[in-house]
Design a protein around this motif. Sequence first.
Motif, PDB file in Angstrom:
ATOM      1  N   ALA A 149       0.832  -1.204   0.000  1.00  0.00           N
ATOM      2  CA  ALA A 149       0.000   0.000   0.000  1.00  0.00           C
ATOM      3  C   ALA A 149       0.866   1.254   0.000  1.00  0.00           C
ATOM      4  CB  ALA A 149      -0.926  -0.019   1.213  1.00  0.00           C
ATOM      5  N   MET A 150       1.971   1.217   0.758  1.00  0.00           N
ATOM      6  CA  MET A 150       2.826   2.393   0.820  1.00  0.00           C
ATOM      7  C   MET A 150       3.515   2.662  -0.499  1.00  0.00           C
ATOM      8  SD  MET A 150       5.642   3.294   3.626  1.00  0.00           S
ATOM      9  CE  MET A 150       6.512   1.800   3.296  1.00  0.00           C
ATOM     10  N   MET A 151       3.980   1.592  -1.150  1.00  0.00           N
ATOM     11  CA  MET A 151       4.628   1.782  -2.451  1.00  0.00           C
ATOM     12  C   MET A 151       3.619   2.300  -3.461  1.00  0.00           C
ATOM     13  SD  MET A 151       7.082  -1.477  -2.802  1.00  0.00           S
ATOM     14  CE  MET A 151       8.135  -1.980  -1.467  1.00  0.00           C
ATOM     15  N   LEU A 152       2.385   1.811  -3.342  1.00  0.00           N
ATOM     16  CA  LEU A 152       1.349   2.294  -4.239  1.00  0.00           C
ATOM     17  C   LEU A 152       1.150   3.791  -4.041  1.00  0.00           C
ATOM     18  CD1 LEU A 152      -0.712   1.248  -6.305  1.00  0.00           C
ATOM     19  CD2 LEU A 152      -2.360   1.135  -4.464  1.00  0.00           C
ATOM     20  N   LEU A 153       1.110   4.200  -2.755  1.00  0.00           N
ATOM     21  CA  LEU A 153       0.966   5.630  -2.471  1.00  0.00           C
ATOM     22  C   LEU A 153       2.135   6.406  -3.046  1.00  0.00           C
ATOM     23  CD1 LEU A 153      -0.478   7.941  -1.064  1.00  0.00           C
ATOM     24  CD2 LEU A 153       0.839   7.442   0.974  1.00  0.00           C
ATOM     25  N   GLY A 154       3.337   5.844  -2.897  1.00  0.00           N
ATOM     26  CA  GLY A 154       4.514   6.518  -3.432  1.00  0.00           C
ATOM     27  C   GLY A 154       4.395   6.739  -4.932  1.00  0.00           C
ATOM     28  N   LEU A 155       3.934   5.722  -5.645  1.00  0.00           N
ATOM     29  CA  LEU A 155       3.814   5.845  -7.090  1.00  0.00           C
ATOM     30  C   LEU A 155       2.724   6.840  -7.469  1.00  0.00           C
ATOM     31  CD1 LEU A 155       4.217   2.193  -8.360  1.00  0.00           C
ATOM     32  CD2 LEU A 155       5.857   4.028  -8.448  1.00  0.00           C
ATOM     33  N   VAL A 156       1.585   6.758  -6.749  1.00  0.00           N
ATOM     34  CA  VAL A 156       0.494   7.692  -7.062  1.00  0.00           C
ATOM     35  C   VAL A 156       0.949   9.120  -6.766  1.00  0.00           C
ATOM     36  CG1 VAL A 156      -1.802   8.415  -6.372  1.00  0.00           C
ATOM     37  CG2 VAL A 156      -1.347   6.027  -6.769  1.00  0.00           C
ATOM     38  N   THR A 319      14.009   6.474   1.897  1.00  0.00           N
ATOM     39  CA  THR A 319      14.779   5.447   1.203  1.00  0.00           C
ATOM     40  C   THR A 319      15.453   4.508   2.196  1.00  0.00           C
ATOM     41  OG1 THR A 319      15.257   7.086  -0.473  1.00  0.00           O
ATOM     42  CG2 THR A 319      16.509   5.057  -0.571  1.00  0.00           C
ATOM     43  N   LEU A 320      16.108   5.064   3.196  1.00  0.00           N
ATOM     44  CA  LEU A 320      16.851   4.218   4.117  1.00  0.00           C
ATOM     45  C   LEU A 320      15.951   3.573   5.170  1.00  0.00           C
ATOM     46  CD1 LEU A 320      20.068   6.298   4.800  1.00  0.00           C
ATOM     47  CD2 LEU A 320      19.839   4.227   3.450  1.00  0.00           C
ATOM     48  N   SER A 321      14.977   4.368   5.682  1.00  0.00           N
ATOM     49  CA  SER A 321      14.236   3.814   6.812  1.00  0.00           C
ATOM     50  C   SER A 321      13.072   2.953   6.377  1.00  0.00           C
ATOM     51  CB  SER A 321      13.747   4.934   7.729  1.00  0.00           C
ATOM     52  OG  SER A 321      12.952   5.820   6.980  1.00  0.00           O
ATOM     53  N   LEU A 322      12.528   3.184   5.191  1.00  0.00           N
ATOM     54  CA  LEU A 322      11.388   2.384   4.766  1.00  0.00           C
ATOM     55  C   LEU A 322      11.651   1.598   3.490  1.00  0.00           C
ATOM     56  CD1 LEU A 322       8.518   4.933   5.373  1.00  0.00           C
ATOM     57  CD2 LEU A 322       9.019   2.909   6.707  1.00  0.00           C
ATOM     58  N   GLY A 323      12.699   1.969   2.778  1.00  0.00           N
ATOM     59  CA  GLY A 323      12.938   1.300   1.511  1.00  0.00           C
ATOM     60  C   GLY A 323      12.073   1.824   0.376  1.00  0.00           C
ATOM     61  N   ILE A 324      11.517   3.033   0.541  1.00  0.00           N
ATOM     62  CA  ILE A 324      10.687   3.629  -0.513  1.00  0.00           C
ATOM     63  C   ILE A 324      11.450   4.811  -1.092  1.00  0.00           C
ATOM     64  CG2 ILE A 324       8.479   4.666  -1.055  1.00  0.00           C
ATOM     65  CD1 ILE A 324       8.134   1.949  -0.019  1.00  0.00           C
ATOM     66  N   PRO A 325      11.766   4.798  -2.368  1.00  0.00           N
ATOM     67  CA  PRO A 325      12.533   5.921  -2.914  1.00  0.00           C
ATOM     68  C   PRO A 325      11.670   7.147  -3.113  1.00  0.00           C
ATOM     69  CG  PRO A 325      12.055   4.327  -4.620  1.00  0.00           C
ATOM     70  CD  PRO A 325      11.486   3.765  -3.360  1.00  0.00           C
ATOM     71  N   GLY A 345      15.413  -0.506   4.589  1.00  0.00           N
ATOM     72  CA  GLY A 345      14.140  -0.713   5.256  1.00  0.00           C
ATOM     73  C   GLY A 345      14.350  -0.612   6.758  1.00  0.00           C
ATOM     74  N   PRO A 346      13.309  -0.859   7.518  1.00  0.00           N
ATOM     75  CA  PRO A 346      13.419  -0.689   8.974  1.00  0.00           C
ATOM     76  C   PRO A 346      14.480  -1.586   9.590  1.00  0.00           C
ATOM     77  CG  PRO A 346      11.145  -0.970   8.310  1.00  0.00           C
ATOM     78  CD  PRO A 346      11.972  -1.250   7.102  1.00  0.00           C
ATOM     79  N   LEU A 347      14.717  -2.726   8.987  1.00  0.00           N
ATOM     80  CA  LEU A 347      15.690  -3.638   9.582  1.00  0.00           C
ATOM     81  C   LEU A 347      17.123  -3.177   9.363  1.00  0.00           C
ATOM     82  CD1 LEU A 347      14.042  -7.034   8.686  1.00  0.00           C
ATOM     83  CD2 LEU A 347      14.192  -5.931  10.914  1.00  0.00           C
ATOM     84  N   LEU A 348      17.306  -2.241   8.420  1.00  0.00           N
ATOM     85  CA  LEU A 348      18.669  -1.795   8.145  1.00  0.00           C
ATOM     86  C   LEU A 348      19.289  -1.186   9.385  1.00  0.00           C
ATOM     87  CD1 LEU A 348      20.788  -1.330   5.872  1.00  0.00           C
ATOM     88  CD2 LEU A 348      19.906   0.979   5.708  1.00  0.00           C
ATOM     89  N   GLY A 440       8.400   3.506 -11.228  1.00  0.00           N
ATOM     90  CA  GLY A 440       7.589   2.316 -11.461  1.00  0.00           C
ATOM     91  C   GLY A 440       8.467   1.111 -11.759  1.00  0.00           C
ATOM     92  N   PHE A 441       9.542   1.328 -12.510  1.00  0.00           N
ATOM     93  CA  PHE A 441      10.427   0.241 -12.897  1.00  0.00           C
ATOM     94  C   PHE A 441      11.124  -0.374 -11.683  1.00  0.00           C
ATOM     95  CE2 PHE A 441      12.999  -2.117 -15.760  1.00  0.00           C
ATOM     96  CZ  PHE A 441      14.288  -2.115 -15.267  1.00  0.00           C
ATOM     97  N   VAL A 442      11.576   0.498 -10.771  1.00  0.00           N
ATOM     98  CA  VAL A 442      12.288  -0.030  -9.602  1.00  0.00           C
ATOM     99  C   VAL A 442      11.327  -0.619  -8.586  1.00  0.00           C
ATOM    100  CG1 VAL A 442      13.738   0.596  -7.655  1.00  0.00           C
ATOM    101  CG2 VAL A 442      14.239   1.515  -9.890  1.00  0.00           C
ATOM    102  N   LEU A 443      10.194   0.069  -8.381  1.00  0.00           N
ATOM    103  CA  LEU A 443       9.264  -0.397  -7.356  1.00  0.00           C
ATOM    104  C   LEU A 443       8.416  -1.572  -7.809  1.00  0.00           C
ATOM    105  CD1 LEU A 443       7.943   2.794  -5.585  1.00  0.00           C
ATOM    106  CD2 LEU A 443       9.460   1.060  -4.712  1.00  0.00           C
TER     107      LEU A 443
END
Lengths: 504, 76
Positions: A149-156, A319-325, A345-348, A440-443
């Motif tokens: 859902a978060m990546m979808l939001l990022g793309l939108v 990018t670092l904390s969630l993995g979403i560019p 991501g959070p585990l980083l 879109g290509f990366v996500l």
Amino acid sequence: MDIAEGLWLGLQQAMQPMMLLYCFVGVFIGTLIGVLPGIGAMATISLLLPVTYHIPPAAAIIMLAGVYYGAQYGGSTASILLNLPGTPSSAVACLDGYPMSKQGRAGVALFMTTIASFVGSMLGIAILAGFAPAIAELGLKFGPAEYFAMMLLGLVAASTLASGSPLKGLAMVVLGLLLGTVGTDVNSGHPRYEFGIPELMDGINIVALAMGLFGIAEVVGSINQPREGQINDRITWRSMLPSRADWKASVMPMLRGTGIGSFFGALPGTGASIASFMAYATEKKIARDPSRFGKGAIEGVTAPEAANNAAAQTAFVPTLSLGIPGDAVMALMLGALIIHGIQPGPLLMTNQPDLFWGLIVSFGIGNVMLMILNLPLVGMWVAILRIPYSVLYPAILVFIALGTYSVNNNTFDIYMVAIIGLLGYALAVLRFEAAPLMLGFVLGPLMEENLRRALLLSRGDPMVFVERPISLGFFIACAALLGWSLWGMARAILRAREQALDPA
Amino acid sequence: MGPLASVSGSIVLFALLLKTAGLVVACSASVLVASLADRTITWRGRVVAAAVIAGLCWLIFIVALGMVLPVWPWSA
């Protein structure tokens, strides 16, 4: 691990000679390509990506990040001196910077933009260090449904908030998703969209895509463009020092610019360019005498420069904390991290705290290096700008070709650059933004993985996305963004129709 | 149309020539084709640029980065 501990750990990491060296190389190259119009951070990071395979991951990311935020320092140099932006986000600096240099105040403009960039960066880093751990904590509660859902939001967000028509942005995102499916499916091992070409089994080469979309189109657009004005005056130390009035006028714009930049940088889908435009618009709106803008108002250069640097630093937060560019360059950086086996991501933060904090401290060190590079050594950059573009762009093209080849050692990728370059040029001419395509290509592959995992866990029940509260929240935000842009489009159409019917 | 054709042409030409004719020939040919789009450069300028860029590429990619590539047509 709290912030103080983290920073101490990071300092120990970042002060190692190898890390310092790569940090320096990164910011140096970053300033260089930032100064040169026609080649930007995106192209350079793609070119350097193959080089980073031979060096340790931490050093690689430090260097690539150095290129990214270093470019934000150098970009304004060409804007001020030649009225040609070195990077997209420094286009705004042309508006007041070039008039300043016409008035003989080029040195002051260069000085103040460097200071503004430094202030913006350091405050952005402070925000990064402060907020990233908190956001990562939140991210630990995320399951695959939330990630999707978060990546979808990022793309939108990327397609609706960026410049240009939201519909075109969404179309580009979808095209990027489609291009991301080319290759071998991870779960089943089935080849997809390969058309029998063995070189496509690993998917489209990300470097070829980035180079073709951004590099080729930019080069083609810049050939035969007249370079306004020659750089005649020498920039001396004394000519650079600003007056007290300049300092006074610039403090608040710098701080406001930093605030605006930090906000837009951390938001997925918006980045340094939008931040600098918004900062300029804000300064103009709240200025006591807006007519000064466009004629050499110093706020018009310091605010955007602080903004784009702050944005460049805070772009690392998601990018670092969630993995979403946050934007296309961050998407490329994410790709680079994954290639090096680092899972952002959070585990980083918990698994590799030395990498995370080392990176943050290296940002601070890099900015100090950049201050030194840009202030006393500004003459060097000015000299480089004298190289005629006619000689520069063939070199850029050959570097693009060789760099792409070096990823997989096969010439097929170079052909891909040419083909994608034609696509990129067509997109640019038709006014489609290429950045959402990159996102879109990366996500795409990541989203697919999370989608499948979420559905697997819920035994095929798609309602899982609205049953889990965080995921539902993201979906509502997506719907809101889409609704808002639809409404905006509807209003524009209605307004146009009104004007057509009533030409009075 | 001109710049687009010469830019894409130079990339394709590079891909064609790299493995068969070596780095130097590929670089020079690419530069020459790419510079066709530029109206302000002379033919002498093109040849000089080609030589300089080929030399730079050799320095950066073969010597500094250690890529395995044929340099001359006869070393392929």
